[in-house]
Design a protein around this motif. Structure first.
Motif: not given
Ligand code: NAI
Length: 285
Positions: A9, A12, A31-32, A36, A87, A114, A138, A233
């Motif tokens: 959460c 993205m 979430e983890s 978070a 992540v 994603n 997305f 990003i």
């Molecule tokens: P972020 O760092 O904002 O969020 C990742 C979330 O995942 C964190 O809240 C973390 O606590 C949670 N998390 C980590 N391990 C977990 C687990 N095992 N179980 C449940 N929750 C867990 O990262 P963001 O930007 O949301 O990226 C997420 C994914 O989306 C990545 O694969 C990224 O490459 C992809 N993405 C990111 C974009 C961007 O503009 N930031 C655009 C499109 C895709």
């Protein structure tokens, strides 16, 4: 589909949960940690309040009521589709897909990632049902940007890919383009070298971040400059995506520049940490 699971959460996951809730789905987000989960729920609530203030939705509280942010992965057992947005770390994603495989009961359920740059096939083969795994990529901010990249793998059942396409297009109201399962799909394979070039320009003292961004906004009508976009990003995500692209294609243009690595090591992650190439009011993003 009437229900959806989202894992992660952050930027993205919260956005994907928001568009799903706005499309009247029952949304469960995992979430983890409790901290978070609380931060993710607040991120989602704040975005919905902004949408309500702009008149885009009538009742933010009613939309939020359709979303539960929890920490128990087992609660996803009854989901028809699960979208992974954790992540950008291959090991973490592989472990998650393997765990989801043991939890989600319906054999028709779709598992989507994603990921920006990790080949979806590597996640699919971590499950006993690779035919039901697909990339659904997305764009940030999810409630605003209408594109989704659909990336079936060599193992994806064509019916599953079609159901994922219909879900993104008809249920969530997105525009869908299709890509082969290649690191970065279409958009990041083109965008990331541009962003890295802008970082190299700052690194070499060629021009300031402000001037580079102004150049691309005023000279090329980009809605924002490349360094502001990297801040949006997330520098950590940008670096992880660049590393995957480099690993896949072995082209120097995908290699993360040292300045990007140093900034990530220093915790300068962009908007989400309050400072990247620019400074922000903390946690505003
Ligand atoms: P972020 O760092 O904002 O969020 C990742 C979330 O995942 C964190 O809240 C973390 O606590 C949670 N998390 C980590 N391990 C977990 C687990 N095992 N179980 C449940 N929750 C867990 O990262 P963001 O930007 O949301 O990226 C997420 C994914 O989306 C990545 O694969 C990224 O490459 C992809 N993405 C990111 C974009 C961007 O503009 N930031 C655009 C499109 C895709």
């Amino acid at each position: 589909m009437k229900n959806i699971g989202v894992v992660g959460c952050g930027l993205m996951g919260a956005g994907i949960a928001e568009v799903a809730a706005r499309a009247d789905l029952d949304v469960l987000v995992v979430e983890s940690s409790p901290e978070a989960a609380a931060a993710g729920r607040e991120r989602l609530a704040a975005s919905l309040r902004r949408a309500e203030a702009k008149g885009k939705i009538a009742d933010a509280a009613a939309v939020l009521d359709r979303v539960r942010v929890i920490t128990e992965l087992d609660a996803l057992a009854d989901r028809e589709i699960v979208i992974e947005a954790i992540v950008e770390d291959e090991g973490a994603k592989v472990r998650l897909f393997s765990a989801l495989d043991a939890i989600v009961t319906s054999p028709d359920a779709i598992f989507a990632s994603n990921t920006s740059s990790i080949p979806v096939t590597r996640l699919a083969v971590a499950t006993s049902r690779p035919s039901h795994v697909v990339g659904l990529h997305f764009f940030n901010p999810v409630p605003v940007l209408s594109l989704v990249e659909l990336a079936p793998t060599l193992l994806t059942d064509p019916d599953v890919a079609e159901r994922a396409r219909t879900f993104a297009r008809d249920t969530l109201g997105k525009h869908v383009i299709e890509s082969k399962d290649r690191s970065g799909f279409v958009v990041n394979a083109l965008l990331v070298p541009f962003l890295l070039s802008a970082i190299r320009m700052v690194e070499s003292g060629f021009a300031t971040a402000e001037d580079i961004d102004e150049g691309m906004v005023r000279g090329c009508a980009h809605p924002q400059g490349p360094l502001a976009l990297v801040d949006l990003i997330g520098l950590d995500t940008t670096k992880a995506v660049a590393e995957s692209l480099y690993e896949e294609f072995k082209e120097p243009l995908y290699a993360p520049p040292p300045l990007l690595s140093r900034m990530v090591e220093a915790g300068l992650l962009g908007r989400k940490s309050g400072r990247g190439f620019y400074r922000y009011e903390r946690n505003r993003a």
